[in-house]
Design a protein around this motif. Sequence first.
Motif, PDB file in Angstrom:
ATOM      1  N   CYS A 117      -1.107   7.734  -5.494  1.00 24.97           N
ATOM      2  CA  CYS A 117      -0.367   7.526  -6.739  1.00 24.97           C
ATOM      3  C   CYS A 117      -0.909   8.434  -7.841  1.00 24.97           C
ATOM      4  O   CYS A 117      -2.052   8.887  -7.776  1.00 24.97           O
ATOM      5  N   PRO A 118      -0.115   8.705  -8.879  1.00 29.22           N
ATOM      6  CA  PRO A 118      -0.611   9.528  -9.984  1.00 29.22           C
ATOM      7  C   PRO A 118      -1.630   8.766 -10.827  1.00 29.22           C
ATOM      8  O   PRO A 118      -1.649   7.528 -10.837  1.00 29.22           O
ATOM      9  N   LEU A 119      -2.472   9.507 -11.523  1.00 29.02           N
ATOM     10  CA  LEU A 119      -3.423   8.900 -12.448  1.00 29.02           C
ATOM     11  C   LEU A 119      -2.771   8.734 -13.807  1.00 29.02           C
ATOM     12  O   LEU A 119      -2.254   9.684 -14.387  1.00 29.02           O
ATOM     13  N   ASN A 120      -2.767   7.511 -14.311  1.00 25.11           N
ATOM     14  CA  ASN A 120      -2.296   7.220 -15.663  1.00 25.11           C
ATOM     15  C   ASN A 120      -3.011   5.964 -16.143  1.00 25.11           C
ATOM     16  O   ASN A 120      -3.898   5.443 -15.455  1.00 25.11           O
ATOM     17  N   ASP A 121      -2.633   5.488 -17.297  1.00 23.02           N
ATOM     18  CA  ASP A 121      -3.319   4.313 -17.851  1.00 23.02           C
ATOM     19  C   ASP A 121      -3.190   3.097 -16.939  1.00 23.02           C
ATOM     20  O   ASP A 121      -4.112   2.272 -16.866  1.00 23.02           O
ATOM     21  N   ALA A 122      -2.056   3.000 -16.248  1.00 21.06           N
ATOM     22  CA  ALA A 122      -1.833   1.834 -15.385  1.00 21.06           C
ATOM     23  C   ALA A 122      -2.612   1.905 -14.076  1.00 21.06           C
ATOM     24  O   ALA A 122      -2.924   0.873 -13.477  1.00 21.06           O
ATOM     25  N   THR A 123      -2.923   3.123 -13.609  1.00 20.08           N
ATOM     26  CA  THR A 123      -3.591   3.251 -12.307  1.00 20.08           C
ATOM     27  C   THR A 123      -5.083   3.524 -12.414  1.00 20.08           C
ATOM     28  O   THR A 123      -5.781   3.474 -11.402  1.00 20.08           O
ATOM     29  N   ARG A 124      -5.579   3.805 -13.582  1.00 18.47           N
ATOM     30  CA  ARG A 124      -7.022   4.051 -13.732  1.00 18.47           C
ATOM     31  C   ARG A 124      -7.798   2.777 -13.367  1.00 18.47           C
ATOM     32  O   ARG A 124      -7.582   1.719 -13.926  1.00 18.47           O
ATOM     33  N   GLY A 125      -8.697   2.868 -12.408  1.00 20.71           N
ATOM     34  CA  GLY A 125      -9.453   1.703 -11.960  1.00 20.71           C
ATOM     35  C   GLY A 125      -8.645   0.698 -11.179  1.00 20.71           C
ATOM     36  O   GLY A 125      -9.095  -0.442 -10.969  1.00 20.71           O
ATOM     37  N   LEU A 126      -7.466   1.086 -10.714  1.00 28.42           N
ATOM     38  CA  LEU A 126      -6.573   0.156 -10.027  1.00 28.42           C
ATOM     39  C   LEU A 126      -7.187  -0.394  -8.742  1.00 28.42           C
ATOM     40  O   LEU A 126      -7.097  -1.584  -8.437  1.00 28.42           O
ATOM     41  N   VAL A 127      -7.820   0.481  -7.966  1.00 24.53           N
ATOM     42  CA  VAL A 127      -8.452   0.044  -6.719  1.00 24.53           C
ATOM     43  C   VAL A 127      -9.863  -0.412  -7.071  1.00 24.53           C
ATOM     44  O   VAL A 127     -10.824   0.356  -7.087  1.00 24.53           O
ATOM     45  N   ASP A 128      -9.967  -1.683  -7.371  1.00 27.53           N
ATOM     46  CA  ASP A 128     -11.223  -2.252  -7.859  1.00 27.53           C
ATOM     47  C   ASP A 128     -11.870  -3.121  -6.791  1.00 27.53           C
ATOM     48  O   ASP A 128     -11.405  -3.200  -5.647  1.00 27.53           O
ATOM     49  N   ALA A 129     -12.958  -3.770  -7.162  1.00 19.32           N
ATOM     50  CA  ALA A 129     -13.689  -4.600  -6.203  1.00 19.32           C
ATOM     51  C   ALA A 129     -12.812  -5.709  -5.632  1.00 19.32           C
ATOM     52  O   ALA A 129     -12.929  -6.048  -4.444  1.00 19.32           O
ATOM     53  N   ARG A 130     -11.928  -6.240  -6.465  1.00 22.05           N
ATOM     54  CA  ARG A 130     -11.063  -7.335  -6.001  1.00 22.05           C
ATOM     55  C   ARG A 130     -10.161  -6.874  -4.864  1.00 22.05           C
ATOM     56  O   ARG A 130     -10.026  -7.556  -3.840  1.00 22.05           O
ATOM     57  N   LEU A 131      -9.540  -5.696  -4.996  1.00 17.98           N
ATOM     58  CA  LEU A 131      -8.667  -5.197  -3.938  1.00 17.98           C
ATOM     59  C   LEU A 131      -9.468  -4.762  -2.718  1.00 17.98           C
ATOM     60  O   LEU A 131      -9.058  -5.012  -1.576  1.00 17.98           O
ATOM     61  N   ILE A 132     -10.597  -4.132  -2.942  1.00 17.99           N
ATOM     62  CA  ILE A 132     -11.406  -3.680  -1.812  1.00 17.99           C
ATOM     63  C   ILE A 132     -11.901  -4.874  -0.992  1.00 17.99           C
ATOM     64  O   ILE A 132     -11.978  -4.806   0.240  1.00 17.99           O
ATOM     65  N   ARG A 133     -12.193  -5.982  -1.652  1.00 22.64           N
ATOM     66  CA  ARG A 133     -12.630  -7.183  -0.922  1.00 22.64           C
ATOM     67  C   ARG A 133     -11.526  -7.724  -0.028  1.00 22.64           C
ATOM     68  O   ARG A 133     -11.809  -8.469   0.925  1.00 22.64           O
ATOM     69  N   ARG A 134     -10.282  -7.394  -0.304  1.00 19.17           N
ATOM     70  CA  ARG A 134      -9.183  -7.875   0.526  1.00 19.17           C
ATOM     71  C   ARG A 134      -9.038  -7.088   1.828  1.00 19.17           C
ATOM     72  O   ARG A 134      -8.320  -7.512   2.736  1.00 19.17           O
ATOM     73  N   MET A 135      -9.683  -5.941   1.921  1.00 16.50           N
ATOM     74  CA  MET A 135      -9.516  -5.096   3.094  1.00 16.50           C
ATOM     75  C   MET A 135     -10.159  -5.701   4.330  1.00 16.50           C
ATOM     76  O   MET A 135     -11.172  -6.400   4.239  1.00 16.50           O
ATOM     77  N   ARG A 136      -9.588  -5.414   5.466  1.00 17.19           N
ATOM     78  CA  ARG A 136     -10.122  -5.878   6.735  1.00 17.19           C
ATOM     79  C   ARG A 136     -11.446  -5.186   7.044  1.00 17.19           C
ATOM     80  O   ARG A 136     -11.705  -4.073   6.585  1.00 17.19           O
ATOM     81  N   GLY A 137     -12.241  -5.823   7.867  1.00 19.21           N
ATOM     82  CA  GLY A 137     -13.548  -5.270   8.178  1.00 19.21           C
ATOM     83  C   GLY A 137     -13.493  -3.943   8.915  1.00 19.21           C
ATOM     84  O   GLY A 137     -14.395  -3.114   8.793  1.00 19.21           O
ATOM     85  N   ARG A 138     -12.422  -3.712   9.682  1.00 22.45           N
ATOM     86  CA  ARG A 138     -12.290  -2.461  10.429  1.00 22.45           C
ATOM     87  C   ARG A 138     -11.355  -1.476   9.718  1.00 22.45           C
ATOM     88  O   ARG A 138     -10.990  -0.440  10.281  1.00 22.45           O
ATOM     89  N   ALA A 139     -10.996  -1.798   8.474  1.00 27.62           N
ATOM     90  CA  ALA A 139     -10.071  -0.940   7.725  1.00 27.62           C
ATOM     91  C   ALA A 139     -10.814   0.209   7.056  1.00 27.62           C
ATOM     92  O   ALA A 139     -12.025   0.146   6.810  1.00 27.62           O
ATOM     93  N   VAL A 140     -10.041   1.273   6.729  1.00 30.25           N
ATOM     94  CA  VAL A 140     -10.593   2.435   6.041  1.00 30.25           C
ATOM     95  C   VAL A 140      -9.730   2.756   4.830  1.00 30.25           C
ATOM     96  O   VAL A 140      -8.538   2.416   4.781  1.00 30.25           O
ATOM     97  N   LEU A 141     -10.341   3.432   3.860  1.00 29.65           N
ATOM     98  CA  LEU A 141      -9.660   3.818   2.625  1.00 29.65           C
ATOM     99  C   LEU A 141      -9.707   5.334   2.488  1.00 29.65           C
ATOM    100  O   LEU A 141     -10.762   5.955   2.663  1.00 29.65           O
ATOM    101  N   ILE A 142      -8.570   5.951   2.156  1.00 32.77           N
ATOM    102  CA  ILE A 142      -8.476   7.399   1.975  1.00 32.77           C
ATOM    103  C   ILE A 142      -7.870   7.673   0.603  1.00 32.77           C
ATOM    104  O   ILE A 142      -6.761   7.219   0.308  1.00 32.77           O
ATOM    105  N   ASN A 143      -8.591   8.407  -0.230  1.00 35.34           N
ATOM    106  CA  ASN A 143      -8.082   8.739  -1.571  1.00 35.34           C
ATOM    107  C   ASN A 143      -7.834  10.236  -1.678  1.00 35.34           C
ATOM    108  O   ASN A 143      -8.759  11.041  -1.664  1.00 35.34           O
ATOM    109  N   VAL A 144      -6.541  10.604  -1.796  1.00 38.74           N
ATOM    110  CA  VAL A 144      -6.148  12.000  -2.006  1.00 38.74           C
ATOM    111  C   VAL A 144      -5.412  12.151  -3.336  1.00 38.74           C
ATOM    112  O   VAL A 144      -4.737  13.147  -3.563  1.00 38.74           O
ATOM    113  N   ALA A 145      -5.565  11.167  -4.209  1.00 34.94           N
ATOM    114  CA  ALA A 145      -4.849  11.169  -5.489  1.00 34.94           C
ATOM    115  C   ALA A 145      -5.755  11.701  -6.593  1.00 34.94           C
ATOM    116  O   ALA A 145      -5.870  12.906  -6.793  1.00 34.94           O
ATOM    117  N   ARG A 146      -6.423  10.799  -7.310  1.00 42.04           N
ATOM    118  CA  ARG A 146      -7.376  11.165  -8.347  1.00 42.04           C
ATOM    119  C   ARG A 146      -8.549  10.193  -8.291  1.00 42.04           C
ATOM    120  O   ARG A 146      -8.378   8.993  -8.014  1.00 42.04           O
TER     121      ARG A 146
END
Length: 328
Positions: A195-224
């Motif tokens: 997603c693009p970086l703007n006021d709404a997405t800055r810090g969007l992927v925070d500890a709360r969302l990361i805690r929801r991820m599965r134990g075998r899941a991976v995260l890839i950031n190609v945005a900002r």
Amino acid sequence: MTNPIHPEAEALLRPRARLITAPDTRAETLRALAAEATGLIVRAQLPDDILDHAPHLRGIVRHGVGLDFVPIPAATARGIPVANLPGSNTQAVAEHVFAALFHLRRKLASLDAILRDRGWIAAKPLASDLDEVGGSTLGILGTGEIGRRVAGIAKAGFGMRVLGHSRSNRNLDGLIEPVDRETLFSESDAVVVACPLNDATRGLVDARLIRRMRGRAVLINVARGPIVEAAALAEALMAGRIAGAALDVFEIQPLPGDHPLLACPNLLLTPHVAGTSATSLRVMGRGAAEEMLRILAGAPPRNLVNPEALANLSRRTGRAERGEPAVR
């Protein structure tokens, strides 16, 4: 120009402009070079006050897609058109996503290193615990052009279930199942941030969302970089609460040598190159040159991102100094 561009692009511009490439991208360097510039081709972050130092500027072209490098409100207020190049590096970024996903899932580099260091017998059993990409669930945060290209490859190439979330959740082409952010993070085997970086997405992927991820899941950031809270991601990786991550972008670039991310396990780090390939650099370079030539000729660019500036374009063009323009 904040950085070098493709030789074919320079050849297009040279008959019409004196080309100057910044020796570095420090704010003070860019401010100084902007003083006489008629056009700016941008591949690096511009200082917020760059336009205060660019009295002759007719237009700005983003060598790429993301617009966070350019102070668009200030340009619009001054009647300076800004253009970007939609789709110019979409394929390169999509390929990078899958290269990173295979790096994390199939661990070929690790298998190669162990085989060379400890031998065939030590390396071979490690493959038995590796998950396949095919048939798994891919979550895409940001379903714009890049997100949709990734979704198409995922679905057609690997039979993946594709979840997606964006502000509108429209134009999903039947490829993507729209879900809320919480569902995307909790049900995906891999999450791609696009997603693009703007006021709404800055810090969007925070500890709360990361805690929801599965134990075998991976995260890839190609945005900002600032979209993902680096500290929260580092903590999850260090604790082994997710299987891995791949980051191509960071809040601070270049990444400092003592940054905590460098100590994290199962983390692939690349220096903001997802959209960079020989092919994409040629396409972006030529596209940027062609847009700049339109601006210098007094015409609006094809991919104008601030149409409000058009009202002042004729006035600014008429006031511009005559003679050989400098593109910087």
